[in-house]
Design a protein around this motif. Structure first.
Motif, PDB file in Angstrom:
ATOM      1  N   HIS A  87       0.787  -1.282  -0.148  1.00 23.75           N
ATOM      2  CA  HIS A  87      -0.014  -0.013  -0.010  1.00 23.75           C
ATOM      3  C   HIS A  87       0.780   1.330   0.093  1.00 23.75           C
ATOM      4  N   PRO A  88       0.624   2.086  -0.895  1.00 24.44           N
ATOM      5  CA  PRO A  88       1.246   3.415  -1.076  1.00 24.44           C
ATOM      6  C   PRO A  88       1.657   4.259   0.303  1.00 24.44           C
ATOM      7  N   SER A 130      -6.566   1.009   0.116  1.00 26.08           N
ATOM      8  CA  SER A 130      -5.881   1.564   1.485  1.00 26.08           C
ATOM      9  C   SER A 130      -4.369   2.183   1.187  1.00 26.08           C
ATOM     10  N   PHE A 131      -4.118   2.778   2.101  1.00 33.30           N
ATOM     11  CA  PHE A 131      -3.028   3.489   1.796  1.00 33.30           C
ATOM     12  C   PHE A 131      -2.330   3.989   3.249  1.00 33.30           C
ATOM     13  N   VAL A 132      -1.254   4.533   3.357  1.00 37.96           N
ATOM     14  CA  VAL A 132      -0.578   4.890   4.501  1.00 37.96           C
ATOM     15  C   VAL A 132      -0.273   6.449   4.808  1.00 37.96           C
ATOM     16  N   PHE A 152      -2.787   3.219   8.925  1.00 36.74           N
ATOM     17  CA  PHE A 152      -3.359   2.657   7.884  1.00 36.74           C
ATOM     18  C   PHE A 152      -4.766   3.091   7.653  1.00 36.74           C
ATOM     19  N   VAL A 153      -5.069   3.696   6.531  1.00 39.42           N
ATOM     20  CA  VAL A 153      -6.389   4.258   6.079  1.00 39.42           C
ATOM     21  C   VAL A 153      -7.152   3.300   5.121  1.00 39.42           C
ATOM     22  N   ILE A 219     -12.462  10.509   4.332  1.00 38.59           N
ATOM     23  CA  ILE A 219     -11.470   9.880   3.288  1.00 38.59           C
ATOM     24  C   ILE A 219     -11.512   8.382   3.616  1.00 38.59           C
ATOM     25  N   GLY A 220     -11.326   7.894   4.790  1.00 41.26           N
ATOM     26  CA  GLY A 220     -11.278   6.487   5.081  1.00 41.26           C
ATOM     27  C   GLY A 220     -11.057   6.501   6.617  1.00 41.26           C
TER      28      GLY A 220
END
Length: 244
Positions: A87-88, A130-132, A152-153, A219-220
């Protein structure tokens, strides 16, 4: 490079125990490891017996450099064996571009807004969206995530629901979420909570006012986190005891 350690890889096994057992199997003494790392065996002992004041990610990276052990194996054991999910790690602008991708408003994120990639353990349920995100202030210190921490989102996780009929929209529990402020365009983390049939976004820091759901774009949901103290890490138990 170790890929299939023989000792237990249960998620309750600490990285200290994992390293102690592997060093013993490889016949690497603390003194030898200290020599390779250009430090003292007393410091090695403190970290590997859990007596150091803070768990240091820098220390773990140095151990891996000195031994050839994989960083993901050292932290997770076999939990990530064969796991290719990445995840980016996005900057603020990268998050905005990521949202535009999810809305089919753009094709790619500019590379300069991607700080890197995180591999995740297989037991951490994250969608491909998901992303960080790295916390850029001390606003989350009160909940154990000081400046420099990672979260982590997951934009796909539901945070609100509406019961059948004409009932008002309500939060699912009191989730921690990453939000985009409509008025300023800023990004912040808030605890979402339903109070008197209104959904409020409550910043952990008392320096910011509470916001209504109408004031933000969600956003998440924050699924997990990594707490950092000058490149040190520990478990943020209030979110989930998961590292990377």
């Amino acid at each position: 490079m170790i890929t299939k350690p023989n000792h237990p890889s249960d998620k309750t096994v600490t990285w200290q125990l994992r390293l102690r057992q592997q060093l013993k199997e490889d016949k690497i003494s603390y003194r030898e490891l200290a020599f390779r790392m250009k430090t003292t065996d007393a410091l090695i002992t403190k970290h590997l017996t859990g007596k150091a004041k803070q768990e240091s990610l820098t220390f773990i990276k140095r151990v891996c450099a000195a031994t050839g052990y994989r960083l993901d194996w050292t932290l997770f054991g076999e939990l990530v064996d064969g796991n290719s999910d990445q995840h980016p790690w996005l900057s603020r602008v990268g998050i905005r571009q990521w949202m535009e991708i999810l809305k089919n408003e753009r094709q790619n994120i500019d590379a300069k807004y991607i700080n890197g990639w995180f591999s995740t353990p297989t037991d951490l349920e994250l969608s491909d969206q998901s992303f960080v995100y790295q916390v850029e202030s001390s606003e989350l210190s009160s909940i154990g995530l000081p400046f420099g921490s990672w979260v982590f989102v997951d934009p796909q996780k539901k945070l609100t629901r509406r019961e059948s009929g004409r009932s008002p929209l309500k939060t699912i529990g009191t989730p921690l979420a990453l939000l985009l402020l409509k008025k300023t365009g800023g990004i912040m983390v808030c605890r979402m909570e339903t109070i008197a049939d209104e959904i409020w976004c409550l910043p952990p820091s008392g320096n910011y006012p509470s916001l209504l759901i109408e004031d933000v774009i969600v956003i998440g949901k924050i699924i997990s986190g990594l707490r950092a103290f000058d490149e040190c890490l520990s478990f943020p138990a209030h979110i989930r005891q998961t590292l990377y």
